[in-house]
Design a protein around this motif. Structure first.
Motif, PDB file in Angstrom:
ATOM      1  N   LEU A  14       0.819  -1.206   0.000  1.00 11.97           N
ATOM      2  CA  LEU A  14       0.000   0.000   0.000  1.00 11.97           C
ATOM      3  C   LEU A  14       0.851   1.253   0.000  1.00 11.97           C
ATOM      4  CD1 LEU A  14      -2.816  -1.069   2.498  1.00 11.97           C
ATOM      5  CD2 LEU A  14      -3.068  -0.648   0.048  1.00 11.97           C
ATOM      6  N   ILE A  15       1.939   1.235   0.755  1.00 10.66           N
ATOM      7  CA  ILE A  15       2.840   2.387   0.798  1.00 10.66           C
ATOM      8  C   ILE A  15       3.445   2.640  -0.568  1.00 10.66           C
ATOM      9  CG2 ILE A  15       5.027   3.247   1.716  1.00 10.66           C
ATOM     10  CD1 ILE A  15       4.331   1.853   4.341  1.00 10.66           C
ATOM     11  N   PHE A  16       3.892   1.566  -1.208  1.00 11.97           N
ATOM     12  CA  PHE A  16       4.496   1.707  -2.534  1.00 11.97           C
ATOM     13  C   PHE A  16       3.499   2.271  -3.541  1.00 11.97           C
ATOM     14  CE2 PHE A  16       7.316   0.900  -5.973  1.00 11.97           C
ATOM     15  CZ  PHE A  16       6.517   0.482  -7.018  1.00 11.97           C
ATOM     16  N   GLN A  17       2.249   1.735  -3.487  1.00  9.96           N
ATOM     17  CA  GLN A  17       1.243   2.186  -4.437  1.00  9.96           C
ATOM     18  C   GLN A  17       0.895   3.651  -4.225  1.00  9.96           C
ATOM     19  OE1 GLN A  17      -2.457   0.082  -4.206  1.00  9.96           O
ATOM     20  NE2 GLN A  17      -3.125   0.753  -6.227  1.00  9.96           N
ATOM     21  N   SER A  18       0.770   4.071  -2.960  1.00  4.15           N
ATOM     22  CA  SER A  18       0.381   5.445  -2.684  1.00  4.15           C
ATOM     23  C   SER A  18       1.492   6.429  -2.986  1.00  4.15           C
ATOM     24  CB  SER A  18      -0.040   5.582  -1.215  1.00  4.15           C
ATOM     25  OG  SER A  18       1.064   5.358  -0.366  1.00  4.15           O
ATOM     26  N   CYS A  19       2.744   5.974  -2.937  1.00  2.00           N
ATOM     27  CA  CYS A  19       3.866   6.872  -3.166  1.00  2.00           C
ATOM     28  C   CYS A  19       4.313   6.904  -4.614  1.00  2.00           C
ATOM     29  CB  CYS A  19       5.064   6.462  -2.288  1.00  2.00           C
ATOM     30  SG  CYS A  19       4.779   6.689  -0.525  1.00  2.00           S
ATOM     31  N   PHE A  20       3.726   6.063  -5.451  1.00  2.00           N
ATOM     32  CA  PHE A  20       4.173   6.006  -6.844  1.00  2.00           C
ATOM     33  C   PHE A  20       3.646   7.214  -7.601  1.00  2.00           C
ATOM     34  CE2 PHE A  20       3.281   4.652 -11.265  1.00  2.00           C
ATOM     35  CZ  PHE A  20       4.590   4.572 -11.676  1.00  2.00           C
ATOM     36  N   ILE A  21       4.561   8.084  -8.003  1.00  2.00           N
ATOM     37  CA  ILE A  21       4.207   9.264  -8.780  1.00  2.00           C
ATOM     38  C   ILE A  21       5.010   9.202 -10.079  1.00  2.00           C
ATOM     39  CG2 ILE A  21       4.178  11.771  -8.845  1.00  2.00           C
ATOM     40  CD1 ILE A  21       4.120  11.736  -5.794  1.00  2.00           C
ATOM     41  N   PRO A  22       4.342   8.958 -11.207  1.00  2.00           N
ATOM     42  CA  PRO A  22       5.090   8.710 -12.445  1.00  2.00           C
ATOM     43  C   PRO A  22       5.923   9.899 -12.866  1.00  2.00           C
ATOM     44  CG  PRO A  22       2.753   8.197 -12.692  1.00  2.00           C
ATOM     45  CD  PRO A  22       2.906   8.916 -11.402  1.00  2.00           C
ATOM     46  N   ASN A  23       7.067   9.572 -13.458  1.00  2.00           N
ATOM     47  CA  ASN A  23       7.822  10.592 -14.189  1.00  2.00           C
ATOM     48  C   ASN A  23       6.936  11.069 -15.328  1.00  2.00           C
ATOM     49  OD1 ASN A  23       9.499  11.972 -15.934  1.00  2.00           O
ATOM     50  ND2 ASN A  23      11.202  10.557 -15.714  1.00  2.00           N
ATOM     51  N   LYS A  24       6.818  12.368 -15.523  1.00  2.00           N
ATOM     52  CA  LYS A  24       5.894  12.874 -16.531  1.00  2.00           C
ATOM     53  C   LYS A  24       6.341  12.567 -17.948  1.00  2.00           C
ATOM     54  CE  LYS A  24       7.754  17.567 -16.816  1.00  2.00           C
ATOM     55  NZ  LYS A  24       7.378  18.994 -16.869  1.00  2.00           N
ATOM     56  N   HIS A  25       7.552  12.022 -18.139  1.00  2.00           N
ATOM     57  CA  HIS A  25       8.007  11.621 -19.467  1.00  2.00           C
ATOM     58  C   HIS A  25       8.019  10.110 -19.626  1.00  2.00           C
ATOM     59  CE1 HIS A  25       8.858  15.693 -20.378  1.00  2.00           C
ATOM     60  NE2 HIS A  25       9.863  15.804 -19.547  1.00  2.00           N
ATOM     61  N   GLN A  26       7.383   9.392 -18.697  1.00  2.00           N
ATOM     62  CA  GLN A  26       7.405   7.936 -18.757  1.00  2.00           C
ATOM     63  C   GLN A  26       6.569   7.445 -19.929  1.00  2.00           C
ATOM     64  OE1 GLN A  26       6.460   6.187 -15.064  1.00  2.00           O
ATOM     65  NE2 GLN A  26       6.527   4.086 -15.789  1.00  2.00           N
ATOM     66  N   LYS A  27       7.043   6.392 -20.585  1.00  2.00           N
ATOM     67  CA  LYS A  27       6.330   5.835 -21.717  1.00  2.00           C
ATOM     68  C   LYS A  27       5.924   4.396 -21.433  1.00  2.00           C
ATOM     69  CE  LYS A  27       7.422   6.625 -25.854  1.00  2.00           C
ATOM     70  NZ  LYS A  27       8.113   6.509 -27.136  1.00  2.00           N
ATOM     71  N   GLU A  28       4.947   3.911 -22.191  1.00  2.00           N
ATOM     72  CA  GLU A  28       4.468   2.551 -22.029  1.00  2.00           C
ATOM     73  C   GLU A  28       5.537   1.561 -22.494  1.00  2.00           C
ATOM     74  OE1 GLU A  28       0.571  -0.103 -23.347  1.00  2.00           O
ATOM     75  OE2 GLU A  28       0.912   1.888 -24.153  1.00  2.00           O
ATOM     76  N   ASP A  29       5.757   0.510 -21.710  1.00  2.00           N
ATOM     77  CA  ASP A  29       6.737  -0.512 -22.038  1.00  2.00           C
ATOM     78  C   ASP A  29       6.051  -1.762 -22.587  1.00  2.00           C
ATOM     79  OD1 ASP A  29       8.870   1.041 -21.134  1.00  2.00           O
ATOM     80  OD2 ASP A  29       8.551   0.401 -19.064  1.00  2.00           O
ATOM     81  N   MET A  30       6.840  -2.640 -23.164  1.00  2.00           N
ATOM     82  CA  MET A  30       6.409  -3.970 -23.575  1.00  2.00           C
ATOM     83  C   MET A  30       5.265  -3.944 -24.597  1.00  2.00           C
ATOM     84  SD  MET A  30       8.571  -5.711 -21.914  1.00  2.00           S
ATOM     85  CE  MET A  30       7.957  -7.380 -22.177  1.00  2.00           C
ATOM     86  N   VAL A  31       5.273  -2.972 -25.515  1.00  2.00           N
ATOM     87  CA  VAL A  31       4.275  -2.952 -26.576  1.00  2.00           C
ATOM     88  C   VAL A  31       4.705  -3.933 -27.662  1.00  2.00           C
ATOM     89  CG1 VAL A  31       3.136  -1.562 -28.340  1.00  2.00           C
ATOM     90  CG2 VAL A  31       3.648  -0.565 -26.109  1.00  2.00           C
ATOM     91  N   ARG A  32       3.838  -4.876 -27.996  1.00  2.00           N
ATOM     92  CA  ARG A  32       4.152  -5.860 -29.027  1.00  2.00           C
ATOM     93  C   ARG A  32       3.582  -5.386 -30.359  1.00  2.00           C
ATOM     94  NH1 ARG A  32       3.280 -11.858 -26.247  1.00  2.00           N
ATOM     95  NH2 ARG A  32       4.821 -11.577 -24.566  1.00  2.00           N
ATOM     96  N   PHE A  33       4.463  -5.149 -31.323  1.00  2.00           N
ATOM     97  CA  PHE A  33       4.056  -4.620 -32.611  1.00  2.00           C
ATOM     98  C   PHE A  33       3.997  -5.735 -33.656  1.00  2.00           C
ATOM     99  CE2 PHE A  33       5.752  -0.788 -30.577  1.00  2.00           C
ATOM    100  CZ  PHE A  33       4.743   0.109 -30.869  1.00  2.00           C
ATOM    101  N   GLY A  34       3.095  -5.556 -34.614  1.00  2.00           N
ATOM    102  CA  GLY A  34       2.999  -6.458 -35.757  1.00  2.00           C
ATOM    103  C   GLY A  34       3.023  -5.644 -37.037  1.00  2.00           C
ATOM    104  N   PRO A  35       3.623  -6.173 -38.122  1.00  2.00           N
ATOM    105  CA  PRO A  35       3.770  -5.404 -39.365  1.00  2.00           C
ATOM    106  C   PRO A  35       2.442  -5.177 -40.075  1.00  2.00           C
ATOM    107  CG  PRO A  35       4.499  -7.661 -39.677  1.00  2.00           C
ATOM    108  CD  PRO A  35       4.218  -7.513 -38.216  1.00  2.00           C
ATOM    109  N   ILE A  36       2.353  -4.044 -40.772  1.00  2.00           N
ATOM    110  CA  ILE A  36       1.205  -3.704 -41.618  1.00  2.00           C
ATOM    111  C   ILE A  36       1.675  -3.679 -43.067  1.00  2.00           C
ATOM    112  CG2 ILE A  36      -0.480  -1.917 -42.205  1.00  2.00           C
ATOM    113  CD1 ILE A  36      -0.421  -0.949 -39.393  1.00  2.00           C
ATOM    114  N   PRO A  37       0.997  -4.358 -43.979  1.00  2.00           N
ATOM    115  CA  PRO A  37       1.393  -4.277 -45.398  1.00  2.00           C
ATOM    116  C   PRO A  37       1.123  -2.879 -45.936  1.00  2.00           C
ATOM    117  CG  PRO A  37      -0.662  -5.512 -45.147  1.00  2.00           C
ATOM    118  CD  PRO A  37      -0.136  -5.285 -43.763  1.00  2.00           C
ATOM    119  N   TYR A  38       2.065  -2.381 -46.727  1.00  2.00           N
ATOM    120  CA  TYR A  38       1.934  -1.040 -47.275  1.00  2.00           C
ATOM    121  C   TYR A  38       2.488  -1.015 -48.692  1.00  2.00           C
ATOM    122  CZ  TYR A  38       6.931  -0.582 -46.205  1.00  2.00           C
ATOM    123  OH  TYR A  38       8.288  -0.777 -46.155  1.00  2.00           O
TER     124      TYR A  38
END
Length: 345
Positions: A14-38
């Motif tokens: 609970l302490i960890f959750q309440s104290c977690f304040i994101p860096n305002k430049h943080q980005k989403e991790d672990m995005v799995r991408f798939g190719p698009i035909p173009y």
């Protein structure tokens, strides 16, 4: 003993959750991408001879377009005739079109691939992005990650997209010493600057089909933010300065999705009560998504200090129509909520 350990573990969580304040430049991790035909249109010679390659991918409501450079030598790059300097650094412009027209959006990109909702006025801008400047030699890579909520002005369903990619200017990788005359002190001196030459070397258009999902619109209206100035938090310890009050310079931010910065307000200087009436339009993919709110102390010389952070379910906020909460160093966080539903039917 077993129960004591469980209590300690839950308390720490609970302490960890309440104290977690994101860096305002943080980005989403672990995005799995798939190719698009173009399909290619108007490719430069560098694409034809494989000196550059292009990939178009998508995953988790993100469109990713990447240009990879594979120039084997520097003969393709321009040379500054004044200093005989080979120029290899450049930046790319990515312009987004759909169904033959520029895509309009209130979301804009900046260097570093960060996309932000722009709340300064109600006008829509064409959706475009300028990459960081980097060397095209030695395997340079340039990428843009566009969140689907930036397509909020397009009707949901399939669209024929086009990404136009171009660069038009090169600069040197290092500074060049230039002899100049100092008018103030009346003598010759040296100024260091980067050489620049206009040249189009890499450009193309990529066309592909992309399905735009339903995009919801929820309006956020700030009412009041009050910072603790008591035993919980000493507001006068926020800024150590001889030139102004030591009270914090307060602003608030919206995080969507996955604790990524969506937008931020301007800051009010030297105060414990933020009372600006901000209006933000939150574009999101589902009512059950989460949105985060952070409150910060702006610091012009170092990283901004987090004063509080809290996550909410958007559906719960839509039902309640407001927030009046206390968390971390924030004594009062009051905003109004107006859920508009799907905005791109």
């Amino acid at each position: 003993m077993k129960y004591s350990f469980l209590i300690i573990f839950c308390t720490l969580a609970l302490i960890f959750q309440s104290c977690f304040i994101p860096n305002k430049h943080q980005k989403e991790d672990m995005v799995r991408f798939g190719p698009i035909p173009y399909t290619f249109s108007n490719p430069s010679a560098s694409f034809i001879n494989k000196s550059t390659t292009l990939s178009v991918d998508t995953g988790r409501h993100v469109l990713q377009v990447t240009v990879n450079c594979h120039f084997k030598d520097k003969s393709a790059f321009p040379i500054d005739p004044r200093y005989h300097d080979t120029l290899t650094e450049s930046a790319f412009l990515f312009e987004v079109f759909a169904d033959g027209k520029p895509v309009l959006s209130s979301i804009s990109g900046s260097n570093g691939n960060y996309w932000r909702y722009q709340y300064t006025d109600n006008t829509l801008d064409t959706l475009a992005f300028v990459s960081d400047t980097s060397s095209l030699a030695n395997g340079g890579s340039f990428s843009v990650d566009i969140p689907f909520y930036a397509f909020h002005e397009l009707r949901k369903g399939k669209h024929q997209f086009e990404i136009r990619i171009s660069q038009s200017r090169f600069r040197s990788e290092h500074d060049v010493a230039v002899q100049v005359y100092d008018e103030t002190f009346k003598h010759n001196t040296v100024r260091y600057q980067k050489s620049r030459v206009d040249k189009k070397l890499v450009y193309c258009s990529a066309r592909f089909t992309l399905t735009v999902p339903p995009i919801y619109k929820t309006m956020l209206y700030s009412e009041k933010i009050v910072i603790h100035n008591d035993s919980v938090y000493n507001a006068y310890s926020s800024d150590n300065t001889l030139w102004k009050s030591s009270l914090p310079d307060v602003y608030w931010s919206v995080f969507y999705p996955q604790d990524q910065l969506y937008t931020s307000s301007d800051y009010q200087t030297s105060t414990t009560e933020y009372d600006a009436k901000d209006t933000f339009a939150l574009y999101h993919y589902a009512m059950i998504d989460s949105v985060g709110f952070g409150v910060y102390d702006h610091d012009g010389l170092s990283r901004d200090d987090g004063l509080g952070f809290k996550n909410y379910c958007i559906l719960d906020l839509a039902k309640r129509k407001s927030i009046n909460a206390e968390f971390d160093y924030v004594k009062q966080f009051s905003i109004r909520i107006d859920a508009k539903g799907v905005g791109n039917n």
